[in-house]
Design an enzyme around this catalytic site. Sequence first.
Site, PDB file in Angstrom:
ATOM      1  N   LYS A 262       0.822  -1.213   0.000  1.00  0.00           N
ATOM      2  CA  LYS A 262       0.000   0.000   0.000  1.00  0.00           C
ATOM      3  C   LYS A 262       0.860   1.268   0.000  1.00  0.00           C
ATOM      4  CE  LYS A 262      -4.042  -2.149   2.184  1.00  0.00           C
ATOM      5  NZ  LYS A 262      -5.075  -2.006   3.259  1.00  0.00           N
TER       6      LYS A 262
ATOM      7  N   TYR B  60     -12.488  -1.922  -3.929  1.00  0.00           N
ATOM      8  CA  TYR B  60     -13.008  -2.090  -2.571  1.00  0.00           C
ATOM      9  C   TYR B  60     -14.530  -1.971  -2.529  1.00  0.00           C
ATOM     10  CZ  TYR B  60      -8.521  -2.124  -0.010  1.00  0.00           C
ATOM     11  OH  TYR B  60      -7.299  -2.456   0.530  1.00  0.00           O
TER      12      TYR B  60
END
Length: 132
Positions: free
Chosen positions: A10, A50
């Site tokens: 990330k 997501y």
Amino acid sequence: MLERTFSIIKPDAVAAGLSGAILAEIDQAGFRFVAIKKESITKREAEGFYAIHSSKPFFSGLTDFMSSGPLYLMVLEKDNAIADLRKLMGATNPANAEEGTIRKKFARSLQENAIHGSDAPETAAFEIGYWF
Ligand code: UDP
Ligand code: MG
């Protein structure tokens, strides 16, 4: 069973210069790097990835964060890859992550937690197809 999973280093970890250390952890744990690419993604792309979390209160902050800087998108392979990567990652909140896990060592917060890993065969298939 030989299996593939999807992972992301990330933006927090990439920005902090931790990519090499995290890649080494994954390598030493016996995963094969099937595919890897460094990219900056849009908020829209993060929202699609997501989508399962779209109703959650953290969705907007999460998708802002994931589109805030470069990240590494990866397909990883080994026996039991999905569960084994989740174990190597540690708990979502680094405050609860086990000693020795990637999140325990490298994550900054519940949101900025260094690494993503698929949680089931169906999500791995969706996530690999979404980015590769
Ligand atoms: N997240 C967050 N706040 C929360 C829960 C999750 O910001 O209360 C972020 C965090 O970056 C996490 C991601 O949303 O990794 C996806 O959440 P999930 O519950 O799927 O955790 P994971 O599968 O990544 O452990
Ligand atoms: Mg998840």
